[in-house]
Design a protein around this motif. Structure first.
Motif, short mmCIF file in Angstrom:
data_model
loop_
_atom_site.label_atom_id
_atom_site.label_comp_id
_atom_site.label_asym_id
_atom_site.label_seq_id
_atom_site.Cartn_x
_atom_site.Cartn_y
_atom_site.Cartn_z
N TYR A 152 0.84 -1.21 0.00
CA TYR A 152 0.00 0.00 0.00
C TYR A 152 0.87 1.26 0.00
O TYR A 152 0.59 2.22 -0.73
CB TYR A 152 -0.90 -0.02 1.24
CG TYR A 152 -1.81 1.18 1.36
CD1 TYR A 152 -3.00 1.27 0.64
CD2 TYR A 152 -1.47 2.25 2.21
CE1 TYR A 152 -3.84 2.37 0.75
CE2 TYR A 152 -2.30 3.35 2.32
CZ TYR A 152 -3.48 3.41 1.60
OH TYR A 152 -4.29 4.51 1.71
N GLU A 153 1.93 1.24 0.79
CA GLU A 153 2.82 2.40 0.87
C GLU A 153 3.56 2.64 -0.43
O GLU A 153 3.85 3.77 -0.80
CB GLU A 153 3.83 2.20 2.00
CG GLU A 153 3.23 2.23 3.40
CD GLU A 153 4.25 1.91 4.47
OE1 GLU A 153 4.14 2.46 5.58
OE2 GLU A 153 5.17 1.09 4.21
N ARG A 154 3.90 1.56 -1.13
CA ARG A 154 4.73 1.66 -2.33
C ARG A 154 3.95 1.73 -3.64
O ARG A 154 4.55 1.91 -4.70
CB ARG A 154 5.67 0.44 -2.40
CG ARG A 154 6.55 0.27 -1.19
CD ARG A 154 7.58 1.35 -1.11
NE ARG A 154 8.42 1.19 0.08
CZ ARG A 154 9.43 1.99 0.39
NH1 ARG A 154 9.72 3.00 -0.41
NH2 ARG A 154 10.12 1.82 1.48
N ASP A 155 2.64 1.61 -3.55
CA ASP A 155 1.85 1.52 -4.78
C ASP A 155 1.56 2.89 -5.37
O ASP A 155 0.40 3.30 -5.51
CB ASP A 155 0.55 0.77 -4.50
CG ASP A 155 -0.11 0.29 -5.78
OD1 ASP A 155 0.55 0.33 -6.83
OD2 ASP A 155 -1.28 -0.13 -5.71
N GLU A 156 2.60 3.62 -5.75
CA GLU A 156 2.44 4.95 -6.31
C GLU A 156 1.84 4.91 -7.71
O GLU A 156 1.15 5.85 -8.12
CB GLU A 156 3.79 5.66 -6.34
CG GLU A 156 4.40 5.86 -4.95
CD GLU A 156 5.78 6.48 -5.02
OE1 GLU A 156 6.27 6.69 -6.16
OE2 GLU A 156 6.37 6.76 -3.96
N LYS A 184 -10.16 -2.07 -4.82
CA LYS A 184 -10.86 -2.74 -3.72
C LYS A 184 -9.89 -3.18 -2.63
O LYS A 184 -10.17 -3.07 -1.44
CB LYS A 184 -11.65 -3.95 -4.25
CG LYS A 184 -12.87 -3.58 -5.07
CD LYS A 184 -13.65 -4.83 -5.47
CE LYS A 184 -14.91 -4.47 -6.26
NZ LYS A 184 -15.68 -5.68 -6.64
N GLN A 185 -8.74 -3.70 -3.06
CA GLN A 185 -7.73 -4.13 -2.09
C GLN A 185 -7.20 -2.93 -1.30
O GLN A 185 -6.99 -3.01 -0.09
CB GLN A 185 -6.59 -4.85 -2.81
CG GLN A 185 -6.98 -6.21 -3.34
CD GLN A 185 -5.90 -6.82 -4.22
OE1 GLN A 185 -5.05 -6.13 -4.75
NE2 GLN A 185 -5.96 -8.13 -4.39
N LYS A 186 -7.01 -1.82 -1.99
CA LYS A 186 -6.49 -0.62 -1.32
C LYS A 186 -7.44 -0.14 -0.23
O LYS A 186 -7.01 0.30 0.84
CB LYS A 186 -6.27 0.49 -2.34
CG LYS A 186 -5.01 0.32 -3.17
CD LYS A 186 -4.81 1.54 -4.06
CE LYS A 186 -3.53 1.43 -4.86
NZ LYS A 186 -3.32 2.59 -5.74
N LEU A 187 -8.71 -0.19 -0.52
CA LEU A 187 -9.69 0.25 0.47
C LEU A 187 -9.62 -0.61 1.72
O LEU A 187 -9.74 -0.10 2.85
CB LEU A 187 -11.10 0.19 -0.13
CG LEU A 187 -11.41 1.22 -1.23
CD1 LEU A 187 -12.80 0.96 -1.81
CD2 LEU A 187 -11.32 2.64 -0.67
N LYS A 188 -9.41 -1.91 1.53
CA LYS A 188 -9.29 -2.81 2.68
C LYS A 188 -8.01 -2.54 3.46
O LYS A 188 -8.02 -2.47 4.70
CB LYS A 188 -9.29 -4.27 2.19
CG LYS A 188 -10.57 -4.72 1.51
CD LYS A 188 -11.70 -4.86 2.51
CE LYS A 188 -12.95 -5.41 1.84
NZ LYS A 188 -14.09 -5.51 2.79
#
Length: 368
Positions: free
Chosen positions: A244-248, A256-260
């Protein structure tokens, strides 16, 4: 029913085709280990320790041993997971268990490079594209252990590769161990040897067990087995947070995964990645149980790919097992225990239960 399901999976596996962005953990693992001259995006990442038993300096993570003395020193690492080895697995997970591929080197079709993909431990991938070419083998791909040849009518076909034609291993780090407890010079040698046994009982039972030469794996004691999911749960949570931190560029996690994961990331009670005691990990799981539900489901979804049917086969588990077994001796026993009904497939319910997820919280919709 179980027999019909198994037969259906075997047919599906044989008909599987590779899809973009769906290369596996193992493909990247071999690329990182066996192509040191290549520049991979993950090599510049700073990531946290994988499991609490890691002790070595993070600065050594991306330093691959170059001399015999250094390799000998590496072999003295403890049997539990430790930083240099596990950090390489971390890199692999950060890119590949999210379903994204590391850039593969240009290879000549028909060769058998040290590159193993999810589902490719045993299943065939034979794709024929409608492209006119001088050499029919240019667009005819064979599974590992086979190479393309043309018959008298210039029709491409896959035949078993002669192990002697495999590239000579650069060092011991290219060796792999089979379930026959035999060390093979490389994955190329292993799959070529397995191909020669096709149709035999021995060949059916032969699988790639783990990366590295065969060695003594200490028995997993009951108390050690109970500790394994504590570390794995925390690790999976930290993998997702790091993604999540690196997914620029928005290519590691879906929306959907990011929201979780965002809910986990922004939770002030989240246990930060680090070298934690087993007591603390157990306490955090009890106190912040909800933070671990999605990571466990996410990992299942990353492995359930060939086919996507809610069950994990030996082949689908292999990309996770192979790099871990030499470092974590309870890996094999843990996954064997997960298969509660001993049908050789791990269902989502069995998987989640193994990681301590309550029955009412097991949700197929979380396998995004």
């Amino acid at each position: 029913m179980a027999e019909a399901h198994r037969n259906g999976r075997e047919r599906s596996n044989c008909e599987k085709h590779e899809t973009p962005g769906n290369r596996s953990l193992t493909a990247a693992a071999f690329l990182l280990l066996n192509n040191p001259g290549k520049k991979h995006p993950a090599s510049t990442w700073a990531v946290p320790p994988l499991l609490p038993c890691a002790r070595a300096s993070a600065a050594a993570t991306f330093s691959r041993p170059q001399t015999a003395e250094q390799w000998q020193q590496r072999d003295r690492w403890p049997e539990t997971l430790n930083l240099p080895g596990t950090m390489r697995v971390w890199i692999v997970f950060l890119l590949c268990l999210a379903g994204k591929a590391l850039a593969a080197p240009d290879i000549e079709v028909g060769t058998n490079p040290v590159q193993v993909e999810t589902g490719e431990f045993d299943e065939a991938i034979e794709v024929v594209e409608d492209v006119v070419a001088e050499n029919p083998c240019l667009n005819h791909h064979c599974k590992k252990g086979k190479v393309c040849e043309v018959d008298d009518s210039n029709t491409p076909m896959c035949v078993c590769q002669d192990p002697s034609t495999c590239p000579a291993p650069v060092g011991e780090f290219e060796h792999v161990c089979g379930t026959d407890n035999k060390t093979y010079d490389s994955s190329c040698h292993f799959f070529a040897s397995k191909c020669a046994l096709e149709g035999t009982k021995k060949g059916h039972k032969l699988h790639l067990d783990y990366i590295g030469p065969c060695k003594y794996i200490a028995p997993c004691l009951d108390n050690e087995l109970s500790e394994f999911p504590l570390r794995m749960r925390d690790w999976l949570k930290n993998v997702l947070v790091t993604l999540y931190e690196r997914d620029e560029d928005n290519n590691l996690l879906t929306e959907k995964q990011k929201l979780k994961v965002k809910k986990i990331y922004e939770n002030e009670k989240r246990l930060q990645a680090g070298d934690h005691s087993l007591d603390l990990l157990a306490h955090d799981f009890e106190k912040n149980y909800n933070m671990y539900i999605f990571p466990v489901h996410w990992q299942f979804g990353q492995l359930d790919q060939h086919p996507i049917d809610g069950y994990l086969s030996h082949t689908e588990l292999a990309p996770l097992r192979a790099p871990l077994i030499p470092m974590e001796h309870c890996t094999t026993r843990f996954f064997e225990q997960c298969d509660a009904d001993a049908d050789k497939y791990i269902a989502l319910e069995e998987w989640a239960t193994c990681f301590g997820i309550k029955e009412q919280d097991i949700d197929k919709d979380l396998v995004i």
